[in-house]
Design a protein around this motif. Structure first.
Motif, PDB file in Angstrom:
ATOM      1  N   SER A 245       0.757  -0.966  -0.071  1.00 50.04           N
ATOM      2  CA  SER A 245      -0.027   0.142  -0.022  1.00 50.04           C
ATOM      3  C   SER A 245       0.824   1.251   0.050  1.00 50.04           C
ATOM      4  CB  SER A 245      -1.025  -0.048   1.350  1.00 50.04           C
ATOM      5  OG  SER A 245      -0.180   0.213   2.390  1.00 50.04           O
ATOM      6  N   ILE A 246       0.251   2.260  -0.546  1.00 51.68           N
ATOM      7  CA  ILE A 246       0.832   3.542  -0.330  1.00 51.68           C
ATOM      8  C   ILE A 246      -0.101   4.492   0.689  1.00 51.68           C
ATOM      9  CG2 ILE A 246       1.508   5.736  -1.441  1.00 51.68           C
ATOM     10  CD1 ILE A 246       2.115   4.098  -4.084  1.00 51.68           C
ATOM     11  N   ASN A 247       0.592   5.011   1.616  1.00 50.37           N
ATOM     12  CA  ASN A 247      -0.442   6.233   2.442  1.00 50.37           C
ATOM     13  C   ASN A 247       0.122   7.464   2.507  1.00 50.37           C
ATOM     14  OD1 ASN A 247      -2.504   4.011   4.265  1.00 50.37           O
ATOM     15  ND2 ASN A 247      -0.451   2.844   3.706  1.00 50.37           N
ATOM     16  N   TYR A 248      -0.692   8.224   2.047  1.00 47.29           N
ATOM     17  CA  TYR A 248      -0.143   9.454   1.894  1.00 47.29           C
ATOM     18  C   TYR A 248      -0.229  10.262   3.472  1.00 47.29           C
ATOM     19  CZ  TYR A 248       0.711   9.685  -2.920  1.00 47.29           C
ATOM     20  OH  TYR A 248       1.386   9.449  -4.128  1.00 47.29           O
ATOM     21  N   THR A 249       0.632  10.894   3.879  1.00 46.66           N
ATOM     22  CA  THR A 249       0.705  11.492   5.288  1.00 46.66           C
ATOM     23  C   THR A 249      -0.382  12.436   5.286  1.00 46.66           C
ATOM     24  OG1 THR A 249       2.379  12.912   4.654  1.00 46.66           O
ATOM     25  CG2 THR A 249       3.046  10.985   5.692  1.00 46.66           C
ATOM     26  N   SER A 250      -0.919  12.810   6.553  1.00 46.03           N
ATOM     27  CA  SER A 250      -2.191  13.596   6.692  1.00 46.03           C
ATOM     28  C   SER A 250      -1.907  14.916   6.314  1.00 46.03           C
ATOM     29  CB  SER A 250      -2.808  13.620   8.079  1.00 46.03           C
ATOM     30  OG  SER A 250      -1.612  14.080   8.946  1.00 46.03           O
ATOM     31  N   GLY A 251      -0.536  15.594   6.304  1.00 45.70           N
ATOM     32  CA  GLY A 251      -0.464  16.881   5.936  1.00 45.70           C
ATOM     33  C   GLY A 251      -0.674  17.909   6.939  1.00 45.70           C
ATOM     34  N   THR A 252      -0.625  17.450   8.338  1.00 42.54           N
ATOM     35  CA  THR A 252      -0.904  18.237   9.384  1.00 42.54           C
ATOM     36  C   THR A 252       0.253  19.028   9.575  1.00 42.54           C
ATOM     37  OG1 THR A 252       0.182  16.565  10.811  1.00 42.54           O
ATOM     38  CG2 THR A 252      -2.094  16.583  10.540  1.00 42.54           C
ATOM     39  N   THR A 253       1.443  18.774   9.151  1.00 41.54           N
ATOM     40  CA  THR A 253       2.599  19.722   9.184  1.00 41.54           C
ATOM     41  C   THR A 253       3.331  20.138   7.732  1.00 41.54           C
ATOM     42  OG1 THR A 253       4.274  17.837   9.339  1.00 41.54           O
ATOM     43  CG2 THR A 253       3.274  18.837  11.563  1.00 41.54           C
ATOM     44  N   SER A 254       2.880  19.502   6.729  1.00 38.48           N
ATOM     45  CA  SER A 254       3.596  19.822   5.488  1.00 38.48           C
ATOM     46  C   SER A 254       2.770  19.145   4.450  1.00 38.48           C
ATOM     47  CB  SER A 254       4.951  19.452   5.594  1.00 38.48           C
ATOM     48  OG  SER A 254       5.176  17.923   5.610  1.00 38.48           O
ATOM     49  N   SER A 255       3.247  19.281   3.189  1.00 32.56           N
ATOM     50  CA  SER A 255       2.574  18.379   1.975  1.00 32.56           C
ATOM     51  C   SER A 255       2.850  17.045   2.328  1.00 32.56           C
ATOM     52  CB  SER A 255       3.414  18.892   0.884  1.00 32.56           C
ATOM     53  OG  SER A 255       3.366  20.272   0.463  1.00 32.56           O
ATOM     54  N   PRO A 256       1.606  16.368   1.926  1.00 31.75           N
ATOM     55  CA  PRO A 256       1.732  14.721   2.173  1.00 31.75           C
ATOM     56  C   PRO A 256       2.652  14.117   1.477  1.00 31.75           C
ATOM     57  CG  PRO A 256      -0.678  15.473   1.457  1.00 31.75           C
ATOM     58  CD  PRO A 256       0.484  16.854   1.394  1.00 31.75           C
ATOM     59  N   LYS A 257       3.193  12.994   1.914  1.00 29.48           N
ATOM     60  CA  LYS A 257       4.296  12.252   1.272  1.00 29.48           C
ATOM     61  C   LYS A 257       3.590  10.708   0.918  1.00 29.48           C
ATOM     62  CE  LYS A 257       8.494  14.152   3.466  1.00 29.48           C
ATOM     63  NZ  LYS A 257       7.868  15.144   4.737  1.00 29.48           N
ATOM     64  N   GLY A 258       4.290  10.039   0.160  1.00 32.37           N
ATOM     65  CA  GLY A 258       3.507   8.687  -0.239  1.00 32.37           C
ATOM     66  C   GLY A 258       4.515   7.671   0.607  1.00 32.37           C
ATOM     67  N   VAL A 259       3.966   7.141   1.705  1.00 35.86           N
ATOM     68  CA  VAL A 259       4.515   6.108   2.718  1.00 35.86           C
ATOM     69  C   VAL A 259       4.130   4.767   2.168  1.00 35.86           C
ATOM     70  CG1 VAL A 259       4.746   5.256   4.843  1.00 35.86           C
ATOM     71  CG2 VAL A 259       4.595   7.876   4.462  1.00 35.86           C
ATOM     72  N   VAL A 260       5.230   4.111   1.629  1.00 33.26           N
ATOM     73  CA  VAL A 260       5.101   2.650   1.127  1.00 33.26           C
ATOM     74  C   VAL A 260       5.153   1.683   2.062  1.00 33.26           C
ATOM     75  CG1 VAL A 260       6.044   1.106  -0.611  1.00 33.26           C
ATOM     76  CG2 VAL A 260       5.803   3.468  -1.334  1.00 33.26           C
ATOM     77  N   TYR A 261       4.077   0.764   2.374  1.00 31.03           N
ATOM     78  CA  TYR A 261       4.310  -0.276   3.203  1.00 31.03           C
ATOM     79  C   TYR A 261       4.497  -1.618   2.393  1.00 31.03           C
ATOM     80  CZ  TYR A 261       1.658   2.542   6.683  1.00 31.03           C
ATOM     81  OH  TYR A 261       1.240   3.381   7.523  1.00 31.03           O
ATOM     82  N   ASN A 262       5.016  -2.604   3.266  1.00 28.19           N
ATOM     83  CA  ASN A 262       5.174  -3.718   2.300  1.00 28.19           C
ATOM     84  C   ASN A 262       4.412  -4.885   3.115  1.00 28.19           C
ATOM     85  OD1 ASN A 262       6.798  -5.124   4.854  1.00 28.19           O
ATOM     86  ND2 ASN A 262       8.402  -3.628   3.855  1.00 28.19           N
TER      87      ASN A 262
END
Length: 576
Positions: free
Chosen positions: A223-240
């Protein structure tokens, strides 16, 4: 080669060899110079770990037990297994290949649950987008993720169509759209007419005999989980697959989720895949009670109707429960275990939750740690302590989760801080439940993993018993006249005021002190309190330099997971 696998073969997978401190090592390590004789590593004893296996087992062991409830709609585990297999089959018929990205915009409905299994069963990568994103953000994330298909709940169809129009202006091919209709309350035909595909029809077109495309390597993305953007622009976090499997079991074990639990979905499934409990409920053969919209009445009604045993939510959800109108409340017939995270739960909220019959467990983590990374493990000897002391212990972030190591370190020297409850350092993680990296951002991945630890950006202390206590985000700490002020400590005092419903503290620029605390507050209905009253209350309970100099009344901006968006409040404070 599909985009996700291409990106990670060029940046992530090779990175394991080029930068051994960033990702888990690929070298074979023996405990002696001469390996033991008679041992082989083969398909019989080396199968990639994947949470897909939890559904396969549930379909056998709990075949006829209820798996999913949504209003009047119910499925059994055997039915859920068949539906997920058909979904995976249908995706491959649409041309989805191994490693392709499949996106969603959906609340907690049965289709969203099934996508957590059906997409990885097709060998694809699930990308669950925040339902509070506007069309502009959705278009950016679709372009970044290169999603081939997007499943959209009927309530968010306008958002998706708006995103598609924006994609067309950049000559980006939009993903294929599949509409999710509300089976318990069917949406108008006009919504369906605007989409070429519909979820139930797509599932019906699949083959339940589909052969699952299992991961070739357990480090393959799930999965790719984009961060919530509470502090900055969302990043695509990759889970395995491996990390998802391990974090799922860790969360189930540490939170005492027994066999066949009844789990009420108040945590968004799109957030860290529901703290990995989308897969965890299947592992325990439980019942998923889906809730489209989280309201106090909806929570109490579903707890009573389905005899809910477990649920979760940010402190704002707890706040919602304890402040529910008398007409919405119902007495609990049994103890309900509730996990909370995202911010330390205020002591007065904990007291009221216990009085209502809830047992609160406090966890801490980030998107990059698959959600839960620590747990404030409760010890029986603490039960006899005074209420305030119990609340202070429970509000700590606790100790490391299973499958991950956590420490508080000096961010420069990487030396561990002493357990003196006062020396601050940065919370750092390493272990098997850390992300692969940030999709298409090798530089950010290297910075996050510099020194062989994941740097959270949170500042904390370590108590004498080894439990950690987060003081603030490094971006949120206020430095006033050379003194560090923890916004969390100020917020805890604000929440103890009898009129306080919600509170958040940020720095406001000051010509003399550099920064001073600015509190944004929302009062309970029926209370009339002015700014001077609140400032005096804080000064009576805090050193004067820590008390807010400015009070702003009104609603607080939040993410869909209940986290306050402090970057918005910082801008407001600066503009005052």
């Amino acid at each position: 080669m599909n985009p996700l696998f291409r990106a990670f073969s060029l940046s992530g997978f090779l990175c394991r060899r080029i930068h051994p401190n960033l990702i888990r090592r690929t070298q074979v390590v023996y405990f002696s110079e001469k390996p033991m004789e008679g041992l082989i590593r083969c398909l019989a004893n080396d199968v990639p770990l994947s949470p897909i296996s939890f559904l396969e087992r549930a379909a056998i062991v709990y075949r006829d037990r209820t798996s999913v409830v949504y209003g009047s709609l119910k499925y059994t585990w055997s039915q859920t297994m068949d539906r997920c297999l058909k979904l995976a089959s249908a995706l491959t018929q649409l041309g989805i290949n191994r490693g392709d990205v499949v996106a969603t915009i959906s609340p907690n409905v049965p289709a969203m649950y099934e996508l957590h299994f059906g997409v990885p069963m097709a060998g694809a990568v699930l990308c669950t987008l925040n339902i509070r994103h506007d069309s502009e953000m959705v278009s950016c994330l679709l372009r970044h993720s290169e999603a081939k298909v997007i499943f959209v709940d009927y309530q968010f169809l306008d958002i998706a169509h708006g995103a598609f129009k924006l994609l067309s202006t950049t000559k980006t091919k939009p993903p294929l759209l599949v509409l999710i209709r509300d089976l318990d309350n069917p949406s108008p035909d006009t919504a369906f007419a605007s989409s070429s595909l519909e979820y139930e029809s797509l599932v019906a077109s699949g083959d339940a005999r589909f052969e699952i495309r299992r991961p070739k390597d357990e480090w393959d993305p799930i999965s790719i989980n984009y961060t919530s953007g509470t502090t900055s622009s969302p990043k695509g976090v990759v889970y395995n697959h491996r990390g998802s499997y391990l974090n799922t079991l860790s969360t189930v074990l540490l939170h005492g989720m027994g066999v066949m639990p009844v789990y009420l979905w108040t945590v968004p499934m799109f957030h860290c895949n529901g703290w990995c409990l989308t897969w965890g409920v299947a592992a325990q053969g439980g019942t998923n009670v889906c809730l489209r919209k989280v309201t106090p009445k909806g929570i109490y009604d579903n707890i009573m109707l389905h005899k809910v045993t477990n649920m979760g939510g940010a402190p704002t959800v707890l706040n919602m429960i304890v402040n529910a109108a008398a007409s919405d409340r119902k007495p609990l017939t049994c103890k309900v275990e509730i996990m909370t995270g995202g911010a330390p739960p205020p002591p007065n909220v904990l007291f009221k939750m216990e009085e209502l019959g809830f047992n609160v467990s406090h966890l801490y983590g980030l998107t990059e740690t698959y959600g839960p990374g620590t747990l404030c493990t409760w010890k029986p000897e603490w039960d006899c302590l005074p209420p305030e002391e119990r609340a202070n212990l429970k509000s700590r972030q606790g100790v490391q989760h299973l499958g991950v190591e956590v420490d508080i370190k000096d961010p420069i020297t990487l030396k561990s801080v002493p357990p003196d409850a006062k020396t601050m350092g940065e919370v750092m993680f390493r272990g098997n439940t850390l992300m692969n990296g940030y999709f298409k951002d090798l530089k950010a991945t290297q910075e996050a993993f510099a020194g062989g630890w994941f740097r959270s950006g949170d500042l904390a202390v370590k108590d004498h018993d080894g439990y950690i206590k987060v003081k603030d985000r490094s971006k949120d700490i206020i430095i006033s006249g050379g003194e560090n002020i923890s916004t969390i400590e100020v917020e805890t005092v604000l929440y103890s005021h009898p009129a306080m419903l919600e509170a958040a503290v940020v720095a406001r620029p000051d010509h003399h002190w550099g920064e001073t605390p600015c509190a944004f507050v929302k009062l309970r209905d029926g209370f009339i309190v002015n700014a001077d009253d609140i400032i005096k209350f804080c000064r009576d309970h805090l050193p004067h330099y820590m008390a807010p100099r400015t009070i702003v009344f009104g609603d607080l901006p939040k993410t869909s997971t209940g986290k306050v968006q402090k970057f918005i409040l910082r801008k407001r404070a600066k503009d005052i």
